[in-house]
Write an enzyme that holds these catalytic residues in place. Structure first.
Site, short mmCIF file in Angstrom:
data_model
loop_
_atom_site.label_atom_id
_atom_site.label_comp_id
_atom_site.label_asym_id
_atom_site.label_seq_id
_atom_site.Cartn_x
_atom_site.Cartn_y
_atom_site.Cartn_z
N ASP A 1 35.55 28.59 40.86
CA ASP A 1 34.94 27.87 39.73
C ASP A 1 35.35 26.42 39.87
O ASP A 1 36.36 26.10 40.51
CB ASP A 1 35.27 28.47 38.34
CG ASP A 1 36.73 28.76 38.09
OD1 ASP A 1 37.59 28.06 38.65
OD2 ASP A 1 37.01 29.69 37.31
N HIS B 1 40.10 28.07 42.13
CA HIS B 1 39.83 27.56 40.77
C HIS B 1 40.01 26.04 40.83
O HIS B 1 41.09 25.52 40.57
CB HIS B 1 40.78 28.19 39.76
CG HIS B 1 40.60 29.67 39.64
ND1 HIS B 1 39.46 30.23 39.08
CD2 HIS B 1 41.36 30.71 40.05
CE1 HIS B 1 39.55 31.54 39.14
NE2 HIS B 1 40.68 31.87 39.73
N GLU C 1 37.47 33.52 43.98
CA GLU C 1 37.33 33.34 42.52
C GLU C 1 36.85 31.93 42.18
O GLU C 1 37.34 31.30 41.24
CB GLU C 1 38.69 33.59 41.82
CG GLU C 1 39.31 34.93 42.15
CD GLU C 1 40.62 35.20 41.40
OE1 GLU C 1 40.96 34.45 40.47
OE2 GLU C 1 41.30 36.18 41.76
N GLU D 1 49.00 37.06 44.01
CA GLU D 1 49.92 36.04 43.48
C GLU D 1 51.40 36.36 43.61
O GLU D 1 52.16 36.19 42.66
CB GLU D 1 49.56 35.73 42.02
CG GLU D 1 48.10 35.31 41.85
CD GLU D 1 47.73 34.94 40.41
OE1 GLU D 1 48.55 35.10 39.51
OE2 GLU D 1 46.59 34.49 40.21
N ASN E 1 45.79 37.81 47.98
CA ASN E 1 45.00 36.84 47.21
C ASN E 1 45.93 35.91 46.40
O ASN E 1 46.88 36.38 45.79
CB ASN E 1 44.11 37.66 46.25
CG ASN E 1 43.03 36.86 45.56
OD1 ASN E 1 42.25 36.15 46.21
ND2 ASN E 1 42.96 36.99 44.24
C1 XIL Z 1 41.61 36.03 34.55
C2 XIL Z 1 40.39 36.49 33.77
O1 XIL Z 1 39.29 35.70 34.13
C3 XIL Z 1 40.65 36.41 32.29
O2 XIL Z 1 39.58 37.00 31.55
C4 XIL Z 1 41.95 37.11 31.93
O3 XIL Z 1 42.24 36.91 30.58
C5 XIL Z 1 43.09 36.59 32.78
O4 XIL Z 1 42.77 36.72 34.15
N1 XIL Z 1 43.64 34.68 39.01
C6 XIL Z 1 43.23 35.98 39.11
C7 XIL Z 1 42.32 36.54 38.10
O5 XIL Z 1 43.54 36.65 40.11
O6 XIL Z 1 42.52 37.89 37.88
C8 XIL Z 1 42.41 35.79 36.79
O7 XIL Z 1 41.41 36.28 35.91
C9 XIL Z 1 42.26 34.31 37.02
C10 XIL Z 1 43.35 33.79 37.93
#
Ligand code: XIL
Length: 347
Positions: free
Chosen positions: A265, A234, A263, A155, A198
């Site tokens: 979802d 996400h 990641e 990020e 990422n």
């Molecule tokens: C999130 C986790 O799922 C949570 O449990 C934590 O509180 C915050 O981070 N992008 C990412 C991940 O790269 O590391 C994040 O994970 C979600 C967004």
């Protein structure tokens, strides 16, 4: 009642599965056969589980790749300067090795979930480069050959900034070259690890993915050892476009990089969770899996958690969205699980 039925079933059929395991046949075998890395982010509670926890059985049956949801982030791995905490990562690596599962490391450099001592802009450029090098080298070399890939930088792009670089402690003390240096240090520590940049909201063709493309192109042209771009993914139900994602993957692939889903979802508004939206979600999961399996540059798809009860989404959205994963709160497979199974089985 359901438990009773299961017990009776097991007693009569001799089947040794729990509903949460996705039937006798999980997703792992089909993922292996398709040559795709598939798995989940591992929740913090993993580290306190008994060996017979159903969660662990789900991981074994359904994943060939795992990533820690939080355990490998900077605040957990180096809580005090020079004082590293390896216990949890060691445990994850041990579980993965025992079960022939790959581990993704997430993440070496980020501006969030970073210890206070590290998030300090009063360090000089040289001091901060040394902190960066020490953090990366210590962790990556310890898990050399055991953690197969790393999110080296997470990020770092923010299109609201004039040159698109997020004003993190790393950027402010070192400049944009912190990214180049981070990849070089990681590669030195484990030359065979697959190294990722990422980020989120940059899956499709848009201003942010353009900025990321431009940055990784510069890295590639400068022979910086980067091998993949992670598309966090996400997503919101029905609010993404698979062919746009594929176009983005193709341009990343043309640079010689992998473009992987790191990641995934797919969240649903809390007040719209129904059989119908769960079926739409299943179709969405299937579309993404199908696209990844068909795309030459997508070699890995990870889901950001196992049961909905572990998902970060309700917290992250002030309770507005949820039900984003493929197992429900009780760890029973949802329609999305079955949809993924079908896609994988038919490849
Ligand atoms: C999130 C986790 O799922 C949570 O449990 C934590 O509180 C915050 O981070 N992008 C990412 C991940 O790269 O590391 C994040 O994970 C979600 C967004």
């Amino acid at each position: 009642m359901r438990k009773l039925v299961v017990i009776v079933l097991i007693a009569f059929t001799g089947l040794s599965f729990y509903p949460g395991e996705g039937g006798s046949d999980g997703l792992r075998q089909a993922a292996d056969e398709s040559g795709t890395d598939f798995g989940f982010a591992v929740h913090n509670s993993f580290f306190n589980m008994e060996d017979d926890d159903p969660y662990l059985r789900i991981l074994k049956k359904n994943a060939n790749t795992l990533v820690a949801e939080n355990a490998m982030k900077p605040y957990r791995m180096q809580p005090e300067k020079g004082n590293f905490f390896f216990e949890e990562t060691d445990r994850l690596v041990e579980f993965a090795t025992e079960n022939d599962i790959k581990v993704r490391g997430h993440c070496l450099v980020w501006h969030k979930q970073i210890p206070d001592w590290m998030n300090d802009t009063t360090y000089t450029r040289e001091e901060m480069l040394e902190i960066l090098e020490n953090h990366i080298t210590t962790i990556v070399s310890r898990y050399k050959g055991q953690v197969d890939e790393w999110d080296v930088v997470n990020e770092a792009i923010d299109t609201d900034e004039e040159n698109n670089y997020r004003r993190t402690v790393w950027y402010r003390t070192i400049g944009p070259e912190f990214i180049d240096s981070a990849f070089v240090y990681a590669h030195r520590a484990d030359p065979s690890a697959v190294l990722y940049y990422n980020d989120f909201s940059a899956e499709e063709m848009n201003e942010k993915s353009d900025a990321i493309y431009k940055m990784v192109k510069r890295l590639v042209q400068n022979d910086v050892p980067i091998h993949a771009v992670g598309l966090q993914s996400h997503f919101w139900l029905n609010e993404f476009n698979v062919s746009e994602i594929e176009n983005n993957m193709d341009r990343i692939g043309a640079l010689g990089l992998q473009a992987n889903i790191t990641e995934l979802d797919i969240s649903i508004p809390m007040n719209e969770i129904s059989q119908e939206t769960l079926q739409q979600q299943a179709d969405d999961y299937a579309d993404i899996m199908e696209m990844c399996l068909d795309n030459d540059h997508c070699n890995s798809l990870l889901i950001w958690g196992v049961p909905d009860s572990h998902s970060w989404i309700p917290n992250h959205t002030d309770g507005e969205r949820g039900s984003a994963l493929i197992f429900d709160d009780e760890m029973n497979p949802k329609p999305a699980f079955h949809a993924l199974k079908e896609v994988l089985d038919n490849k």
